[in-house]
Scaffold this active site. Structure first.
Site, short mmCIF file in Angstrom:
data_model
loop_
_atom_site.label_atom_id
_atom_site.label_comp_id
_atom_site.label_asym_id
_atom_site.label_seq_id
_atom_site.Cartn_x
_atom_site.Cartn_y
_atom_site.Cartn_z
N LYS A 1 0.11 4.19 -0.37
CA LYS A 1 -0.57 5.38 0.16
C LYS A 1 -0.35 6.56 -0.82
O LYS A 1 -0.31 6.32 -2.03
CB LYS A 1 -0.11 5.67 1.59
CG LYS A 1 -0.25 4.42 2.48
CD LYS A 1 -0.10 4.67 3.95
CE LYS A 1 -0.33 3.36 4.70
NZ LYS A 1 -0.27 3.49 6.15
N SER B 1 3.39 -1.68 10.38
CA SER B 1 4.86 -1.72 10.56
C SER B 1 5.48 -3.06 10.21
O SER B 1 6.46 -3.46 10.83
CB SER B 1 5.24 -1.33 11.99
OG SER B 1 4.74 -0.06 12.31
N ASN C 1 0.88 -1.17 0.00
CA ASN C 1 0.00 0.00 0.00
C ASN C 1 0.91 1.22 0.00
O ASN C 1 1.46 1.59 1.04
CB ASN C 1 -0.90 -0.02 1.24
CG ASN C 1 -1.77 1.24 1.33
OD1 ASN C 1 -1.80 2.05 0.39
ND2 ASN C 1 -2.46 1.41 2.44
N HIS D 1 -9.69 1.36 4.66
CA HIS D 1 -8.43 1.60 5.38
C HIS D 1 -8.67 2.59 6.52
O HIS D 1 -9.47 3.52 6.37
CB HIS D 1 -7.36 2.13 4.41
CG HIS D 1 -5.99 2.08 5.02
ND1 HIS D 1 -5.56 3.04 5.91
CD2 HIS D 1 -4.99 1.18 4.92
CE1 HIS D 1 -4.34 2.72 6.32
NE2 HIS D 1 -3.97 1.60 5.73
N GLU E 1 -5.48 -4.53 10.68
CA GLU E 1 -4.50 -3.45 10.85
C GLU E 1 -4.79 -2.71 12.15
O GLU E 1 -5.60 -1.74 12.15
CB GLU E 1 -4.60 -2.46 9.68
CG GLU E 1 -4.25 -3.08 8.35
CD GLU E 1 -3.66 -2.05 7.37
OE1 GLU E 1 -2.64 -2.37 6.78
OE2 GLU E 1 -4.21 -0.95 7.23
P1 13P Z 1 2.91 0.70 7.63
O1 13P Z 1 3.44 -0.60 7.09
O2 13P Z 1 3.62 1.91 7.16
O3 13P Z 1 2.77 0.65 9.13
O4 13P Z 1 1.41 0.86 7.07
C1 13P Z 1 0.53 -0.17 7.24
C2 13P Z 1 -0.69 0.13 6.47
O5 13P Z 1 -1.43 1.04 6.80
C3 13P Z 1 -0.92 -0.66 5.25
O6 13P Z 1 -2.19 -0.45 4.73
#
Ligand code: 13P
Length: 254
Positions: free
Chosen positions: A10, A217, A8, A95, A167
Site C-alpha cells: 500500500k 488480515s 501489498n 483493490h 478480499e
Molecule cells: P491487510 O492484510 O492489512 O488486512 O490488507 C489486506 C489487503 O488489502 C491486501 O491487498
C-alpha cells in the site's frame, strides 16, 4: 497448483526501507521454491526493488495500480508500458481502497484488466463485499456482479494469466494488526463461489487452474489454516507484509 503469496505494501516504505526489506527477505525465503512470491511496492520504490530482486528467481515484482492507456495527457498516472519497462510482472487492479477512495468502478477496472493482459502483465483482480452487503445476505450477488463486469471480454487463455483476490472489505486490517480475518470457512465459501463462477463462465478445467487468493488480515498466526483450504491458492497480504520476518513466516507456513 503452486500457491502465490503477494505483498501489498500500500502507501508505505521509503526507497531505503524497501531496499532493507528486500535484502533481509531474500535471505529468509531463498529456499522457498514451491511458491510464487510477489512484492507490490509503491511506484516510487519499484525501480529499487527491481534492482535488488535481480537474480532471485522466486520473487517477482508487482505494482498496485495502473492506467489503461499506453501514454498521453493523464497527469499523475502510470501506464502499463512504464510498469513493463521497470520489470513488473504483476499488477493489482480493483483493490477495494481504489474503489472506495478513488471512485474506481467495475467498468474502469475492466479496461485496466484488458490493458494489463495486452501488455503481458498479470492482473491480480480484487473483489469483495463490504460488511453491510454481507449482513444483508448479498455477498454472492456482489461477487458475481463484480466478476461479470470486471471480466467482460476476457477469454479462456487470458483468465489463466490472471489471479483473483477475494478480499472481504470487512476483514481488511487498514493497518490494525489485531483486526480479525474472515474465518477459514467464510473465506473458503467465497473462494468456492468464485471457482464455480469461473467454471460456468469458462469451464471446469480452466477454473481449476486460475489462482484465487485470499486477502484480509492474513498473518503468520492464521496463514496456515487459511492456506490449507481447498480453494484458497494463496494470499494477498497487507499489514503483515511490511515486516520481512512476518511475510516470510506466512510463506513458510504453506
Ligand atoms: P491487510 O492484510 O492489512 O488486512 O490488507 C489486506 C489487503 O488489502 C491486501 O491487498
Amino acid at each position: 497448483m503452486k500457491k502465490l503469496i503477494a505483498a501489498n505494501w500500500k502507501m508505505n516504505k521509503s526507497i531505503s526501507e524497501a531496499i532493507s526489506f528486500i535484502e533481509e527477505f531474500k535471505r529468509l525465503v531463498s529456499n522457498e521454491k514451491n511458491v510464487d512470491i510477489v512484492v507490490c511496492s509503491p511506484f516510487t520504490s519499484l525501480q529499487a526493488v527491481a534492482n535488488k530482486l535481480k537474480g532471485s528467481g522466486n520473487i517477482k515484482l508487482g505494482a498496485q495500480n495502473m492506467h489503461f492507456e499506453d501514454s498521453g495527457a493523464y497527469t499523475g498516472e502510470i501506464s502499463p508500458l512504464m510498469l513493463k519497462d521497470i520489470g513488473c510482472e504483476y499488477v493489482i487492479l480493483g483493490h477495494s481502497e481504489r474503489r472506495e477512495f478513488f471512485d474506481e468502478d467495475d467498468f474502469l477496472i475492466n479496461k485496466k484488466v484488458i490493458a494489463a493482459l495486452n501488455h503481458s502483465l498479470k492482473p491480480i483482480l480484487c473483489i469483495g463485499e463490504n460488511l453491510e452487503q454481507r449482513k444483508s445476505g448479498k455477498t454472492n450477488d456482489v461477487l458475481e456482479n463484480q466478476l461479470e463486469k470486471c471480466l467482460k471480454g476476457i477469454d479462456k487463455n487470458q483468465i489463466l494469466e490472471m489471479c483473483i483476490a477475494y478480499e472481504p472489505i470487512w476483514a481488511i486490517s487498514r493497518g490494525d494488526p489485531n483486526h480479525k480475518p474472515a474465518t477459514k470457512e467464510d473465506a473458503e465459501e467465497g473462494h468456492k463461489f468464485i471457482r464455480n463462477f469461473l467454471a460456468s463462465t469458462f469451464d471446469e478445467k480452466t477454473a481449476k487452474n486460475v489462482r484465487i487468493i485470499y486477502g484480509g488480515s492474513m498473518k503468520p498466526e492464521n496463514a496456515k489454516e487459511l492456506l490449507q483450504m481447498p480453494n484458497i491458492d494463496g494470499g494477498l497480504v497487507g499489514n503483515a507484509s511490511l515486516n520481512a520476518k512476518s511475510f516470510a513466516e506466512i510463506i513458510k507456513s504453506i
